[in-house]
Design an enzyme around this catalytic site. Structure first.
Site, PDB file in Angstrom:
ATOM      1  N   GLY A 114      46.441  40.167  44.551  1.00 45.78           N
ATOM      2  CA  GLY A 114      47.560  39.526  45.243  1.00 45.78           C
ATOM      3  C   GLY A 114      48.128  38.007  44.472  1.00 45.78           C
ATOM      4  O   GLY A 114      49.259  37.697  44.824  1.00 45.78           O
ATOM      5  N   SER A 143      45.714  44.808  41.207  1.00 48.95           N
ATOM      6  CA  SER A 143      45.526  45.381  42.651  1.00 48.95           C
ATOM      7  C   SER A 143      44.998  46.909  42.669  1.00 48.95           C
ATOM      8  O   SER A 143      44.717  47.411  41.545  1.00 48.95           O
ATOM      9  CB  SER A 143      46.937  45.470  43.273  1.00 48.95           C
ATOM     10  OG  SER A 143      47.541  46.356  42.579  1.00 48.95           O
ATOM     11  N   CYS A 144      44.850  47.497  43.762  1.00 47.78           N
ATOM     12  CA  CYS A 144      44.295  48.631  43.896  1.00 47.78           C
ATOM     13  C   CYS A 144      45.181  49.761  43.193  1.00 47.78           C
ATOM     14  O   CYS A 144      44.565  50.608  42.598  1.00 47.78           O
ATOM     15  CB  CYS A 144      44.160  49.025  45.316  1.00 47.78           C
ATOM     16  SG  CYS A 144      45.553  48.572  46.633  1.00 47.78           S
ATOM     17  N   HIS A 224      46.156  55.059  49.878  1.00 45.27           N
ATOM     18  CA  HIS A 224      47.308  55.407  49.152  1.00 45.27           C
ATOM     19  C   HIS A 224      47.346  56.934  48.476  1.00 45.27           C
ATOM     20  O   HIS A 224      46.216  57.213  47.951  1.00 45.27           O
ATOM     21  CB  HIS A 224      47.787  54.495  48.129  1.00 45.27           C
ATOM     22  CG  HIS A 224      47.587  53.019  48.530  1.00 45.27           C
ATOM     23  ND1 HIS A 224      48.267  52.446  49.743  1.00 45.27           N
ATOM     24  CD2 HIS A 224      46.901  51.970  48.056  1.00 45.27           C
ATOM     25  CE1 HIS A 224      48.272  51.272  49.738  1.00 45.27           C
ATOM     26  NE2 HIS A 224      47.369  50.641  48.696  1.00 45.27           N
TER      27      HIS A 224
HETATM   28  N1  LIG Z   1      43.426  45.129  51.250  1.00 47.74           N
HETATM   29  C1  LIG Z   1      43.562  45.798  50.257  1.00 47.74           C
HETATM   30  O1  LIG Z   1      43.784  47.141  50.309  1.00 47.74           O
HETATM   31  C2  LIG Z   1      43.372  45.215  48.962  1.00 47.74           C
HETATM   32  C3  LIG Z   1      43.239  45.804  47.902  1.00 47.74           C
HETATM   33  C4  LIG Z   1      43.250  45.344  46.625  1.00 47.74           C
HETATM   34  C5  LIG Z   1      43.404  44.013  46.422  1.00 47.74           C
HETATM   35  N2  LIG Z   1      43.725  43.144  47.503  1.00 47.74           N
HETATM   36  C6  LIG Z   1      43.558  41.571  47.112  1.00 47.74           C
HETATM   37  O2  LIG Z   1      42.722  40.937  47.635  1.00 47.74           O
HETATM   38  C7  LIG Z   1      42.677  39.778  48.336  1.00 47.74           C
HETATM   39  C8  LIG Z   1      42.339  39.826  49.639  1.00 47.74           C
HETATM   40  O3  LIG Z   1      42.775  40.571  50.341  1.00 47.74           O
HETATM   41  P1  LIG Z   1      42.185  40.943  51.729  1.00 47.74           P
HETATM   42  O4  LIG Z   1      42.898  42.377  51.989  1.00 47.74           O
HETATM   43  O5  LIG Z   1      40.652  41.009  51.723  1.00 47.74           O
HETATM   44  O6  LIG Z   1      42.740  40.193  52.695  1.00 47.74           O
HETATM   45  P2  LIG Z   1      41.770  39.630  54.176  1.00 47.74           P
HETATM   46  O7  LIG Z   1      43.147  38.913  54.862  1.00 47.74           O
HETATM   47  O8  LIG Z   1      41.164  41.036  54.563  1.00 47.74           O
HETATM   48  O9  LIG Z   1      40.833  38.767  53.881  1.00 47.74           O
HETATM   49  C9  LIG Z   1      41.147  37.493  53.565  1.00 47.74           C
HETATM   50  C10 LIG Z   1      39.780  36.607  53.750  1.00 47.74           C
HETATM   51  O10 LIG Z   1      40.046  35.275  53.431  1.00 47.74           O
HETATM   52  C11 LIG Z   1      40.057  34.287  54.555  1.00 47.74           C
HETATM   53  N3  LIG Z   1      40.763  32.986  54.266  1.00 47.74           N
HETATM   54  C12 LIG Z   1      41.932  32.850  54.791  1.00 47.74           C
HETATM   55  N4  LIG Z   1      42.258  31.655  54.301  1.00 47.74           N
HETATM   56  C13 LIG Z   1      41.121  31.226  53.385  1.00 47.74           C
HETATM   57  C14 LIG Z   1      40.775  29.858  52.630  1.00 47.74           C
HETATM   58  N5  LIG Z   1      41.858  28.784  52.572  1.00 47.74           N
HETATM   59  N6  LIG Z   1      39.544  29.828  52.082  1.00 47.74           N
HETATM   60  C15 LIG Z   1      38.730  30.971  52.210  1.00 47.74           C
HETATM   61  N7  LIG Z   1      38.949  31.979  52.964  1.00 47.74           N
HETATM   62  C16 LIG Z   1      40.128  32.018  53.506  1.00 47.74           C
HETATM   63  C17 LIG Z   1      40.428  35.225  55.702  1.00 47.74           C
HETATM   64  O11 LIG Z   1      39.822  34.511  56.964  1.00 47.74           O
HETATM   65  C18 LIG Z   1      39.878  36.464  55.525  1.00 47.74           C
HETATM   66  O12 LIG Z   1      38.700  36.883  56.016  1.00 47.74           O
HETATM   67  C19 LIG Z   1      44.239  39.719  48.069  1.00 47.74           C
HETATM   68  O13 LIG Z   1      44.735  39.251  46.881  1.00 47.74           O
HETATM   69  C20 LIG Z   1      44.892  41.101  48.137  1.00 47.74           C
HETATM   70  O14 LIG Z   1      46.209  41.217  47.572  1.00 47.74           O
HETATM   71  C21 LIG Z   1      43.586  43.679  48.850  1.00 47.74           C
END
Ligand SMILES: NC(=O)c1ccc[n+]([C@@H]2O[C@H](COP(=O)([O-])OP(=O)(O)OC[C@H]3O[C@@H](n4cnc5c(N)ncnc54)[C@H](O)[C@@H]3O)[C@@H](O)[C@H]2O)c1
Length: 346
Positions: A114, A143-144, A224
């Site tokens: 992200g 990313s994924c 996906h």
């Molecule tokens: N979901 C996916 O499929 C996916 C796949 C690949 C990469 N990503 C990337 O991984 C990263 C996380 O995505 P995700 O899907 O796990 O998000 P998510 O919303 O599921 O998890 C994020 C977590 O961070 C916490 N959070 C929010 N603000 C915070 C702060 N200031 N300090 C600490 N923790 C905090 C939230 O409470 C939550 O538990 C992003 O960069 C996203 O683009 C996501």
């Protein structure tokens, strides 16, 4: 093998962070020192139940956790004092301030897709550029979708079978646990920009890739689907293309003629295999659908978005901390600890 264990923190215990935490805990050469987040609800309570040390990412979050009866070990600053590296899996675009915090604490950091390439100045996929991450203070696991593109096109390129590639990505609308928050229902939404960002993002890892991606968002939550058309520099056989994929790590074959006909088949199979959360860390590529016409190859694969970046994050931790100087050895260690396979149909 070195006896030293690297101490790891996970900041952001969401979809990706909770998987990274479990994967770190499964590595013999790593120790999960704790996880940090800002929520006090069931999500962080599960971390406590699993025996992980839980920290508030801010003092206010730690106070709210305590007030809500969550057993808290301290704040993120306390956690950073105990670790060599932090895996940051906070929501996208929030990590710039975190990077300053990690650097001030003298802790290396791995970010997720992200974030922009410029944040860490390095984007990571283990099989492509492990060596250039060695000893750095930060990197970004792409990313994924981008991870899958680098794995597959990187495999063809390594075999001398890649001239240019064009891919259509059918993306999931939202993650399953968030389906009540909103999403796309009974429609397909084409992304407004062509090329979509994933092709250019792959070039942050392999700069000279000739790749264009087009993306649409569909009304499902389970992973996906990518459909690719690849021009090769010469005519090649189907077997040669399959061999190129087989030679690369973290690409595993699926077969429609054995009943794996759609994304849901794979999700069911991963659960039946007893994988944690039904995760598929590999790119699941349909072996029997792949076809070659002259110098063009066509194939489909599935990207389980919630899991594919997890093994890459583990390797990124080893690279930054120089726990393992050799990328292929790190990949092998990670894959063994997680149970990553080369073939689902055996
Ligand atoms: N979901 C996916 O499929 C996916 C796949 C690949 C990469 N990503 C990337 O991984 C990263 C996380 O995505 P995700 O899907 O796990 O998000 P998510 O919303 O599921 O998890 C994020 C977590 O961070 C916490 N959070 C929010 N603000 C915070 C702060 N200031 N300090 C600490 N923790 C905090 C939230 O409470 C939550 O538990 C992003 O960069 C996203 O683009 C996501």
């Amino acid at each position: 093998m070195s006896e030293k264990k690297v101490r790891v923190a996970v900041n952001g215990y969401g979809v990706i962070g909770k998987r990274i935490a479990d994967a770190v805990a499964a590595q013999p050469d790593m120790e999960l020192a704790g996880v940090a987040d800002v929520v006090s609800d069931w999500r962080i309570r599960v971390a406590v139940a699993k025996g992980y040390s839980v920290f508030g990412s801010t003092p206010e979050a730690a106070d709210a956790m305590r007030a809500g009866g969550v057993r808290v070990a301290g704040t993120l600053d306390d956690l950073l004092e105990r670790v060599d590296v932090v895996a940051d899996a906070t929501p996208k675009n929030g990590a710039a301030a975190n990077l300053l915090r990690y650097r001030a604490a003298g802790v290396k950091s791995v970010f997720q897709g992200g974030e922009k390439h410029e944040l860490a100045g390095h984007s990571f996929v283990a099989q492509a550029n492990y060596a250039t991450a060695l000893g750095r203070d930060a990197t970004r696991v792409v990313s994924c979708n981008t991870t899958s593109i680098v794995r597959t096109l990187g495999a063809l390129r390594a075999a001398g079978l890649l001239k240019r590639a064009r891919g259509v990505l059918v993306r999931r609308a939202t993650d399953p646990w968030e389906s009540d928050h909103g999403g796309v229902l009974n429609t397909v939404v084409p992304e407004r920009r062509i090329p979509s960002h994933q092709g250019p993002d792959a070039q942050t890892v392999i700069p000279d890739l000739d790749v264009v991606t087009v993306a649409v968002v569909a009304a499902h939550t389970i992973s996906h689907l990518h459909s690719w058309s690849v021009e090769m520099p010469r005519q090649a056989s189907r077997d040669e293309v399959l061999a190129a994929f087989r030679a690369a790590p973290r690409i595993a074959f699926l077969r429609a003629d054995r009943g794996i006909v759609a994304l849901n088949s794979t999700v069911e199979m991963m659960s039946d295999l007893g994988r944690p959360r039904g995760d598929m860390w590999e790119v699941g590529l349909w072996e029997d659908t792949l076809s070659v016409i002259g110098s063009e190859a066509f194939y489909n694969y599935q990207v389980y978005n919630q899991a594919i970046v997890v093994p890459e994050t583990i390797d990124a931790i080893r690279a930054l901390t120089e726990l393992e100087p050799d990328g292929s050895r790190s990949i092998a260690k990670t894959d063994q600890a997680l149970g990553i396979v080369r073939d689902f149909v055996g």
